[in-house]
Design a protein around this motif. Structure first.
Motif, short mmCIF file in Angstrom:
data_model
loop_
_atom_site.label_atom_id
_atom_site.label_comp_id
_atom_site.label_asym_id
_atom_site.label_seq_id
_atom_site.Cartn_x
_atom_site.Cartn_y
_atom_site.Cartn_z
N PRO A 198 1.02 -1.19 0.03
CA PRO A 198 0.13 -0.14 0.07
C PRO A 198 0.91 1.20 0.00
N ALA A 199 0.18 2.27 -0.45
CA ALA A 199 0.84 3.58 -0.34
C ALA A 199 1.71 3.71 1.09
N GLY A 200 2.83 4.58 1.00
CA GLY A 200 3.53 4.63 2.26
C GLY A 200 4.24 3.59 2.97
N LYS A 201 4.04 2.36 2.16
CA LYS A 201 4.56 1.12 2.60
C LYS A 201 5.84 0.60 1.91
N HIS A 202 6.10 1.17 0.88
CA HIS A 202 6.99 0.53 -0.33
C HIS A 202 8.56 0.55 0.25
N LYS A 203 9.21 -0.53 0.33
CA LYS A 203 10.54 -0.85 0.46
C LYS A 203 11.20 -1.82 -0.29
N ILE A 204 12.62 -1.75 -0.45
CA ILE A 204 13.24 -2.73 -1.32
C ILE A 204 14.44 -3.02 -0.32
N MET A 205 15.10 -4.24 -0.75
CA MET A 205 16.57 -4.62 -0.01
C MET A 205 17.78 -4.41 -0.89
N ALA A 206 18.88 -3.97 -0.67
CA ALA A 206 19.95 -4.09 -1.31
C ALA A 206 20.47 -5.53 -1.33
N ARG A 207 21.19 -5.90 -2.49
CA ARG A 207 21.85 -7.36 -2.48
C ARG A 207 22.77 -7.47 -1.50
N PRO A 208 23.07 -8.68 -1.23
CA PRO A 208 23.95 -9.05 0.02
C PRO A 208 25.20 -8.50 -0.29
N ASP A 209 25.82 -8.51 -1.64
CA ASP A 209 27.18 -8.02 -1.94
C ASP A 209 27.29 -6.59 -1.99
N VAL A 210 26.14 -5.81 -1.79
CA VAL A 210 26.20 -4.27 -1.74
C VAL A 210 25.49 -3.86 -0.40
N GLY A 211 25.59 -4.73 0.81
CA GLY A 211 25.14 -4.34 2.12
C GLY A 211 23.96 -5.15 2.63
N GLY A 212 23.01 -5.46 1.60
CA GLY A 212 22.02 -6.31 2.19
C GLY A 212 20.95 -5.42 3.03
N HIS A 213 21.16 -4.15 3.07
CA HIS A 213 20.42 -3.50 3.90
C HIS A 213 18.80 -3.12 3.34
N GLU A 214 17.96 -2.66 4.20
CA GLU A 214 16.63 -2.20 3.73
C GLU A 214 16.49 -0.96 3.40
N ILE A 215 15.89 -0.26 2.45
CA ILE A 215 15.71 0.86 1.74
C ILE A 215 14.30 1.26 1.89
N ALA A 216 14.10 2.10 2.66
CA ALA A 216 12.50 2.48 2.41
C ALA A 216 12.36 3.72 1.53
N LEU A 217 11.15 3.47 0.88
CA LEU A 217 10.71 4.40 -0.37
C LEU A 217 9.71 5.21 -0.14
N THR A 218 9.76 6.65 -0.13
CA THR A 218 8.37 7.40 -0.19
C THR A 218 7.91 6.92 -1.39
N ASP A 219 6.47 7.30 -1.40
CA ASP A 219 5.62 7.08 -2.61
C ASP A 219 6.30 7.69 -3.98
N GLN A 220 6.99 8.90 -3.86
CA GLN A 220 7.53 9.41 -5.00
C GLN A 220 8.93 8.71 -5.45
N GLN A 221 9.71 8.31 -4.54
CA GLN A 221 10.72 7.76 -4.96
C GLN A 221 10.47 6.07 -5.42
N PHE A 222 9.34 5.51 -4.93
CA PHE A 222 8.87 4.29 -5.60
C PHE A 222 8.30 4.56 -6.81
N GLU A 223 7.74 5.50 -7.05
CA GLU A 223 7.20 5.95 -8.49
C GLU A 223 8.48 6.22 -9.62
N ASP A 224 9.35 6.85 -9.01
CA ASP A 224 10.54 7.15 -9.85
C ASP A 224 11.33 5.90 -10.15
N LEU A 225 11.36 5.02 -9.15
CA LEU A 225 12.10 3.89 -9.26
C LEU A 225 11.50 2.98 -10.40
#
Length: 216
Positions: free
Chosen positions: A106-133
């Motif tokens: 849902p809106a406001g809940k978008h997130k991705i994970m970096a691959r393990p080889d580049v840190g494996g960290h969570e990246i939270a996205l705003t709705d605008q950042q999600f749409e950009d991506l």
């Protein structure tokens, strides 16, 4: 080299993208500029045009034959701006299965994970950042899918001509639906040209690739 005396287009050329062959068979620099043109045609604004030009500058899950060091993120931010660089960064480092998963969030809940080889960290996205991506990610694929499908690419598990059409098929369709407008129209136009013989193919994952040793 004083990179800040260069335009973004000149920078991309100076760092050697014109000497590397991209997955699609074109030179890497030509592909970067082509994605930039797609986004210009879609009229998403200068920030996303620049994100398209730099969309795989750090290497991606699907293309690692050129990787500008992530230590140069600040340089790229100064060159193209924080919004464009963050979009390009996410497109480069993400584990694509996590992007596909967040398409249904849902809106406001978008997130991705970096691959393990580049840190494996969570990246939270705003709705605008999600749409950009998803805008840049979809433009990248639509620009190249027909060339990819015209050949065999064993690194991606495409053992027959036409196999590339099925790569993350439902995810790209969903991105187009979410975006609507010119992005969806381009998606429909491109995939209308897919032959019937490959329309049953669906590959939901990206195979692991061997990194190129010539990092900059």
């Amino acid at each position: 080299m004083d990179i800040f005396a260069l335009s973004p287009e000149e920078f991309v050329e100076k760092i050697g993208t014109g000497t590397i062959v991209h997955n699609s068979g074109d030179l890497f620099g030509d592909h970067l500029r082509a994605v930039q043109r797609v986004l210009k045609e879609w009229n998403y604004g200068k920030d996303l045009e620049l994100a398209g030009l730099f969309h795989s500058i750090y290497g991606t899950e699907g293309f690692q034959d050129f990787q500008l060091s992530l230590n140069r993120r600040d340089d790229v931010k100064r060159l193209i701006g924080e919004r464009a660089e963050f979009c390009a960064y996410c497109n480069c480092v993400m584990d694509r299965v996590t992007l596909d998963a967040t398409l249904s969030a849902p809106a406001g809940k978008h997130k991705i994970m970096a691959r393990p080889d580049v840190g494996g960290h969570e990246i939270a996205l705003t709705d605008q950042q999600f749409e950009d991506l998803i805008t840049v990610h979809l433009a990248d694929w639509l620009e190249q899918v027909e060339r990819e499908a015209a050949k065999i690419n064993k690194r991606h598990g495409w053992l027959n001509k036409g196999d590339a059409w099925g790569y993350r098929r439902s995810a790209y369709q969903r991105m187009a639906e979410l975006l609507g407008g010119p992005a969806q129209e381009t998606y429909k136009t491109v995939f209308a040209r897919e032959p019937q013989s490959s329309r049953h193919i669906s590959q939901a994952y990206t195979p692991k690739l061997q990194s190129w040793s010539g990092r900059r």
